[in-house]
Every structure is written in C-alpha cells, then in structure tokens.
Enzyme design. Sequence first.
Site, PDB file in Angstrom:
ATOM      1  N   HIS A  94       0.726  -1.105  -0.040  1.00 58.12           N
ATOM      2  CA  HIS A  94       0.156   0.092  -0.004  1.00 58.12           C
ATOM      3  C   HIS A  94       0.997   1.151   0.012  1.00 58.12           C
ATOM      4  O   HIS A  94       0.689   2.127  -0.826  1.00 58.12           O
ATOM      5  CB  HIS A  94      -0.909  -0.096   1.363  1.00 58.12           C
ATOM      6  N   GLU A  95       1.908   1.292   0.822  1.00 59.03           N
ATOM      7  CA  GLU A  95       2.750   2.440   0.779  1.00 59.03           C
ATOM      8  C   GLU A  95       3.498   2.694  -0.272  1.00 59.03           C
ATOM      9  O   GLU A  95       3.818   3.877  -0.641  1.00 59.03           O
ATOM     10  CB  GLU A  95       3.678   2.586   2.002  1.00 59.03           C
ATOM     11  N   HIS A 133       1.574   4.521  -2.831  1.00 58.38           N
ATOM     12  CA  HIS A 133       1.712   6.018  -2.713  1.00 58.38           C
ATOM     13  C   HIS A 133       2.801   6.628  -3.201  1.00 58.38           C
ATOM     14  O   HIS A 133       2.827   7.691  -3.842  1.00 58.38           O
ATOM     15  CB  HIS A 133       1.612   6.606  -0.913  1.00 58.38           C
ATOM     16  N   HIS A 188      -5.622   7.213  -1.944  1.00 58.05           N
ATOM     17  CA  HIS A 188      -6.454   6.415  -1.520  1.00 58.05           C
ATOM     18  C   HIS A 188      -8.011   6.285  -2.181  1.00 58.05           C
ATOM     19  O   HIS A 188      -8.272   7.458  -2.776  1.00 58.05           O
ATOM     20  CB  HIS A 188      -7.055   6.756  -0.030  1.00 58.05           C
ATOM     21  N   TYR A 229     -10.043   1.995   1.825  1.00 63.70           N
ATOM     22  CA  TYR A 229     -10.195   1.586   3.099  1.00 63.70           C
ATOM     23  C   TYR A 229     -11.348   0.690   3.129  1.00 63.70           C
ATOM     24  O   TYR A 229     -11.984   0.273   2.258  1.00 63.70           O
ATOM     25  CB  TYR A 229     -10.714   2.716   3.934  1.00 63.70           C
TER      26      TYR A 229
END
Length: 284
Positions: free
Chosen positions: A184-185, A188, A194, A244
């Site tokens: 996930h990071e 970014h 997101h 999320y």
Amino acid sequence: MRAPRFSRLAFLATLGTFSVFSCSKDQESAAVQPVASHQQDAKVEQAYPGQTGESQAGYLGGQPIEYRSINGELIYEGDIILTADQVAKSTGTARPESAGRTSGRWPSAVVYYTIDAALPNQARVTDAIAHWQANTPIRFVKRTTQANYVTFRVGSGCSSNIGMVGGRQYINLASGCTTGNNIHEIGHALGLFHEQTRNDRDTYVNILTQNIQSGYESNFSKYSALGYGGTDYGMLDFGSIMMYGSFSFSSNGQPTITKKDGSTFNIQRTGLSAGDKTGIDAMY
C-alpha cells in the site's frame, strides 16, 4: 474485446504528480480475497498512530485541502507525507517545482531504493517489492549513486511521500506494518492516493461522518480532479489495496463507509487487485 476501464487518471499539472486510482472491470473485482476487517485495518497506515496533530488548511496542486501538522511533518490522509513544495498555504496555487525537478512519476518506471540496516523483518520490504515487480511494469533497483530514491526505514507508523518528490524520500515502517501495508505505501510512493477519495466516490459509497474518530475526518475527504487535465474513469474498486474498509477509523464500532445499499465490505491488504494492476499499467 472490451477495453479495460480504470478509475481516475489525472495529470496533476501544477503539482507534477501523475495520479491514478485503482481500476476495475467490475465494481467488485479483485485478484485477491479481502482480509477481514478485524484482522487488519487502515488504522495501522498512519504516520503517527494516535496523534492527530493540528489541522492546517493549504493547497495541493492548487486545490484546497486539509492536512495535519504532526511532529513537524505535513500529513495528509493519515499516511501520506507532503513536502513544503507540494503544499502552498493561502496562495491557492502550488509552489513551482525546483529547476531540474522531474515529475511525480518515476522515470522509465524504475524506483531506486535502499533499506536501512536498522529496519527489522526486511522480508516485508523484499516481498512487497517482488509482488509489485511480478504484477506491474514497475522495477526496483538498489541505489548506487542515483539522486532520486526511496529508503525503507523504521517509523512510528506506516507512511510514505506521494509520488517521486526528488532526492531521498522515505517509506516508514513500524513493527506492525505488514507486507500488505508496505505494498500500500509503495503505491503512494508511485503516485497513488486512497481509492475512497476519488472525486466520484459518492456514486458508489456513503461516508458516515458521525462514526469517524475525531481528528480523522479529513482521511475521508474527496480529492477533486478540478483544475487538472484529467477526471474519474470506470468504477470505484472495493478490492483495491488503496481502499479503506467499512470500519476504518470508526469511533464506535459502526461503519464509516458503506456501499450505496448500506452493506459493508472488508479491507484488502493482501495484494494488488486486478484494477490496481490495470491502473498502474495505464500510468506507467
């Protein structure tokens, strides 16, 4: 043959970051099964868990945003670290990039990196890198003398800059940050925001602000494509690793995000969804 659809492709003209939100041929599509929300949650993906800091109004790419000042850093959406060049207060315009600075995309889809020797369990880094390389055109090469690179290091939580910012940047990993959180990071660092902040997200989800923990409301704000040379495409991807879950940052055990019919869904931090892969392919 049906052309692939992908969500929100936008060139951030003033910021210099190419922003892609995960893509989807179907609203429910994902290459992996979601992880139950009680097993893993977006709460771990914070630069400083438990610290909300001071709310600040600024601009990102010329658009007004709310971010948090925590320990001298500019934190956006909980785990995104903005640079001073990316945030311009009061003026309503992004600061111009430094001379010679390249765009927010990594040239030739190559990310140079180092791993801090003090970081424990380095397999969560190498495994996350291997996952990205097996599923996308992104390549990771150990840094020698390159000026622009990522260092994976120990952090208070899980966090990253957004896109390539120039020079050395960090992906911060606390002990609770798993391989999935690291995937996930890395998203970014490649320029992904997101999924639930898509400008068109209200077509697909309900945001239940009354259930969001105080101080974390801005994690659910939309990041509009207004003023950029792009827009939202395709449908929101509930299976995206950038999305999320229904109970993320809940203050009372009730959902913070539901589908339009009121039903809930789990967070997914196992790997890139089919939509994620298509979006990155389009981006790079």
